[in-house]
Design a protein around this motif. Structure first.
Motif, mmCIF file in Angstrom:
data_model
loop_
_atom_site.group_PDB
_atom_site.id
_atom_site.type_symbol
_atom_site.label_atom_id
_atom_site.label_comp_id
_atom_site.label_asym_id
_atom_site.label_seq_id
_atom_site.Cartn_x
_atom_site.Cartn_y
_atom_site.Cartn_z
ATOM 1 N N GLU A 409 0.616 -1.139 -0.104
ATOM 2 C CA GLU A 409 0.285 -0.127 -0.129
ATOM 3 C C GLU A 409 1.137 1.306 0.455
ATOM 4 O OE1 GLU A 409 -4.312 -0.982 2.288
ATOM 5 O OE2 GLU A 409 -2.321 -1.121 3.757
ATOM 6 N N LYS A 410 1.458 1.647 0.760
ATOM 7 C CA LYS A 410 3.030 2.527 1.227
ATOM 8 C C LYS A 410 3.306 2.476 -0.403
ATOM 9 C CE LYS A 410 6.358 4.505 3.519
ATOM 10 N NZ LYS A 410 7.719 3.896 4.635
ATOM 11 N N LEU A 411 3.964 1.446 -1.276
ATOM 12 C CA LEU A 411 4.335 1.844 -2.596
ATOM 13 C C LEU A 411 4.046 2.651 -3.696
ATOM 14 C CD1 LEU A 411 7.092 0.862 -3.595
ATOM 15 C CD2 LEU A 411 5.924 -1.559 -4.839
ATOM 16 N N PHE A 412 2.631 1.638 -3.583
ATOM 17 C CA PHE A 412 1.526 2.480 -5.123
ATOM 18 C C PHE A 412 0.636 4.067 -4.014
ATOM 19 C CE2 PHE A 412 2.098 -2.558 -5.571
ATOM 20 C CZ PHE A 412 1.327 -2.768 -7.490
ATOM 21 N N GLU A 413 0.572 3.669 -3.058
ATOM 22 C CA GLU A 413 -0.455 4.768 -2.829
ATOM 23 C C GLU A 413 -0.323 6.183 -3.499
ATOM 24 O OE1 GLU A 413 -1.399 6.942 1.765
ATOM 25 O OE2 GLU A 413 0.560 6.095 1.526
ATOM 26 N N PRO A 414 1.810 6.741 -3.765
ATOM 27 C CA PRO A 414 1.747 7.987 -3.808
ATOM 28 C C PRO A 414 0.664 7.661 -5.628
ATOM 29 C CG PRO A 414 2.931 7.058 -3.044
ATOM 30 C CD PRO A 414 2.750 6.170 -3.621
ATOM 31 N N TYR A 415 1.118 6.691 -6.487
ATOM 32 C CA TYR A 415 0.630 7.012 -8.069
ATOM 33 C C TYR A 415 -0.455 5.943 -8.294
ATOM 34 C CZ TYR A 415 5.729 7.301 -6.958
ATOM 35 O OH TYR A 415 6.607 7.266 -6.597
ATOM 36 N N CYS A 416 -1.888 5.590 -7.104
ATOM 37 C CA CYS A 416 -2.452 5.454 -7.952
ATOM 38 C C CYS A 416 -3.984 5.502 -6.800
ATOM 39 C CB CYS A 416 -2.673 3.612 -8.295
ATOM 40 S SG CYS A 416 -2.695 2.720 -7.119
ATOM 41 N N LYS A 417 -4.914 5.018 -6.997
ATOM 42 C CA LYS A 417 -5.837 5.972 -5.366
ATOM 43 C C LYS A 417 -6.169 4.306 -4.738
ATOM 44 C CE LYS A 417 -8.923 8.842 -8.105
ATOM 45 N NZ LYS A 417 -10.073 10.019 -8.585
ATOM 46 N N LYS A 418 -6.704 4.463 -3.732
ATOM 47 C CA LYS A 418 -7.104 3.415 -2.904
ATOM 48 C C LYS A 418 -7.464 2.322 -3.418
ATOM 49 C CE LYS A 418 -7.706 1.480 1.159
ATOM 50 N NZ LYS A 418 -6.904 1.064 1.702
ATOM 51 N N PHE A 419 -8.774 2.361 -3.887
ATOM 52 C CA PHE A 419 -9.907 1.980 -4.816
ATOM 53 C C PHE A 419 -8.684 0.296 -5.985
ATOM 54 C CE2 PHE A 419 -12.333 0.298 -8.570
ATOM 55 C CZ PHE A 419 -13.111 0.041 -8.404
ATOM 56 N N TYR A 420 -8.218 1.331 -6.001
ATOM 57 C CA TYR A 420 -7.504 0.620 -7.909
ATOM 58 C C TYR A 420 -6.653 -0.392 -7.527
ATOM 59 C CZ TYR A 420 -9.627 3.619 -10.996
ATOM 60 O OH TYR A 420 -10.620 5.094 -11.953
ATOM 61 N N PHE A 421 -5.707 0.110 -6.054
ATOM 62 C CA PHE A 421 -4.724 -1.020 -5.504
ATOM 63 C C PHE A 421 -5.721 -1.777 -5.014
ATOM 64 C CE2 PHE A 421 -3.590 -2.886 -1.671
ATOM 65 C CZ PHE A 421 -2.408 -3.036 -1.386
ATOM 66 N N GLU A 422 -6.352 -1.568 -3.663
ATOM 67 C CA GLU A 422 -7.366 -3.231 -3.532
ATOM 68 C C GLU A 422 -8.216 -4.260 -4.414
ATOM 69 O OE1 GLU A 422 -7.893 -3.985 -0.746
ATOM 70 O OE2 GLU A 422 -7.231 -2.022 0.367
ATOM 71 N N LEU A 423 -8.294 -3.174 -5.929
ATOM 72 C CA LEU A 423 -9.048 -4.161 -7.172
ATOM 73 C C LEU A 423 -7.473 -5.428 -7.549
ATOM 74 C CD1 LEU A 423 -10.914 -4.706 -9.272
ATOM 75 C CD2 LEU A 423 -10.398 -2.962 -10.949
ATOM 76 N N TRP A 424 -7.011 -4.440 -7.583
ATOM 77 C CA TRP A 424 -5.361 -5.248 -8.167
ATOM 78 C C TRP A 424 -4.988 -6.508 -7.297
ATOM 79 C CZ3 TRP A 424 -0.612 -5.479 -4.994
ATOM 80 C CH2 TRP A 424 0.516 -5.698 -5.683
ATOM 81 N N TYR A 425 -5.133 -5.427 -5.693
ATOM 82 C CA TYR A 425 -4.720 -7.266 -4.996
ATOM 83 C C TYR A 425 -5.760 -8.226 -4.995
ATOM 84 C CZ TYR A 425 -3.067 -8.404 0.017
ATOM 85 O OH TYR A 425 -2.206 -9.106 0.446
ATOM 86 N N ILE A 426 -7.192 -7.804 -5.590
ATOM 87 C CA ILE A 426 -7.995 -9.328 -5.645
ATOM 88 C C ILE A 426 -7.511 -9.828 -6.639
ATOM 89 C CG2 ILE A 426 -10.252 -9.850 -5.586
ATOM 90 C CD1 ILE A 426 -10.849 -7.001 -4.371
ATOM 91 N N PHE A 427 -7.178 -8.648 -7.689
ATOM 92 C CA PHE A 427 -6.365 -10.223 -9.166
ATOM 93 C C PHE A 427 -5.554 -10.608 -8.389
ATOM 94 C CE2 PHE A 427 -10.044 -7.696 -11.361
ATOM 95 C CZ PHE A 427 -9.948 -8.442 -12.424
#
Length: 442
Positions: A409-427
């Motif tokens: 989350e800390k790595l992705f946070e500056p570059y994408c919204k939390k929703f997209y991170f969670e979606l990626w994480y599910i995938f």
């Protein structure tokens, strides 16, 4: 590492790894055989939904650890570090690939020489005979071409990330693009161009079936050099504060765009001269296209030279990316100099590469055939069908279930919204690894 990529250097280096010889035949042929742009839409969905997801997972490994694949797993695993470090040895697949890949680039080098000298055959029978004779009889010619490619590739990697790999891609990728644009400009004046465009871009959803989905899934996965540690290794040298998500999307765009350029050029000539558009691989490039170029006279030889040089560019940028992961590992784990690491890898690659050549030569092929498969086919099977998909699955499992989610989350946070991170994480936890399993089983 002692040096890091620049932002554009990283994009071009990874794009160069993705843009390989397959762009010259596999991508356009699959598009044409599976419904044109209908297949492209399918490919894009699967690229973003599966390959891109695992691509970001491999990138996360490298960025969080700044290590080679083996030490990346070892560093980031909270427990069972030695066991997880074994997953990083999927990079051995890259060593196998470069062994036979250099041989194929050597074939292309031979055809650059034939094009420059004006010795391309003018009919299909003589073209097929010439290619078959080179592969099965001319050991000295293949050995020389393979050796020249081998020395050049290892020389580039010996110069390191900044002065070798980045510098080569900074020059070669734009040159590849320019060569393709020049060839595209010529083909646009031909009647076959409109047929090629229709072949590649007009959707025919009736041709989409289960095999189309599996072909698109396999192409999406393998076209991004996943599973052999390349992305992890390159991203370990990614400069700080780089938007790696935008950079990754740019890499995918470049890969697809060059695939289309290659397809338009190749199939314009195929349709212009009434050749077989379903033919692919070596037969398409070294037999059919070589003949078609020869029929155009002097202009044909100029175009042939440009085309085969562009293939060498595409092949070389992919080849160097296969060597760097194991090189980085030997440097990190055994404190070797880059030169010593490359000498050790080079000995293995050279022996395997020469063995691939001997598996084609008629007088020695039987001695290099095992279980009904040539040595070349065995290396291809091990790397493409086993090591790469297994490497991709292990990456997905490790990033999805082993690495602390907060680090990601800390790595992705500056570059994408939390929703997209969670979606990626599910995938990455459930959908992408299952898709790769399906590829392996079919």
């Amino acid at each position: 590492m002692n040096s890091k990529f620049s932002k554009i250097g990283f994009i071009l280096a990874v794009a160069g790894s993705a843009v390989g010889l397959g762009n010259a035949w596999k991508f356009p042929t699959l598009v044409g055989e599976n419904g044109g742009s209908a297949f492209v839409l399918l490919y894009l969905v699967l690229t973003l939904g599966v390959a891109f997801v695992i691509f970001l997972a491999e990138l996360s490994l490298g960025k969080l650890s700044e290590k080679d694949p083996v030490n990346a797993y070892k560093t980031l695993a909270p427990t069972h570090k030695k066991a997880w470090s074994l997953a990083g040895f999927a990079m051995i697949g890259g060593v196998l690939i470069i062994s036979f890949y250099s041989m194929v680039i050597g074939w292309i080098l031979k055809y650059v020489i034939l094009s420059v000298m004006g010795n391309l055959p003018v009919d299909l029978d003589s073209s097929k005979a010439q290619f078959d004779n080179f592969c099965t009889q001319d050991f000295a010619g293949q050995f020389l071409c393979f050796t020249l490619v081998f020395l050049f590739v290892f020389y580039i990697v010996s110069k390191g990330i900044k002065d070798g790999i980045e510098k080569l891609n900074i020059y070669i990728m734009p040159l590849l693009f320019i060569l393709l644009i020049i060839m595209l400009g010529f083909t646009m004046s031909k009647d076959g161009f409109s047929m090629a465009a229709k072949f590649l871009f007009v959707p025919d959803f009736s041709k989409i079936n289960v095999n189309s989905v599996l072909s698109a899934l396999g192409l999406a996965f393998f076209s991004l050099s996943l599973g052999v540690g390349t992305i992890t290794t390159y991203s370990a040298s990614l400069p700080d504060k780089t938007n790696f998500i935008t950079s990754s999307l740019n890499i995918i765009f470049i890969n697809i765009f060059i695939g289309f350029l290659m397809g338009l050029v190749v199939f314009t000539f195929i349709f212009e001269f009434g050749a077989d558009p379903s033919q692919q691989g070596a037969g398409l490039i070294f037999v059919s296209l070589a003949t078609l170029f020869a029929k155009l006279g002097i202009m044909g030889y100029i175009l042939a030279t440009m085309f085969f040089v562009s293939l060498i560019f595409a092949g070389i940028t992919s080849a160097i990316s296969m060597i760097e992961p194991f090189t980085f590992y030997l440097i990190n784990s055994f404190k070797m100099s880059r030169l010593k690491a490359l000498i050790l890898i080079g000995i293995v690659v050279y022996v395997l590469g020469v063995s691939c050549i001997l598996s084609f030569i008629s007088t020695t092929s039987e001695s290099f055939t095992f279980f009904g498969k040539s040595f070349f086919e065995i290396l291809d099977f091990l790397s493409s069908k086993l090591i790469m998909p297994i490497g991709g699955i292990l990456t997905a499992i490790f990033v999805g279930f082993i690495i602390d989610k907060q680090k990601l989350e800390k790595l992705f946070e500056p570059y994408c919204k939390k929703f997209y991170f969670e979606l990626w994480y599910i995938f990455i936890r459930f959908i992408s690894p299952l898709a790769v399993v399906i590829i392996m089983l079919v």
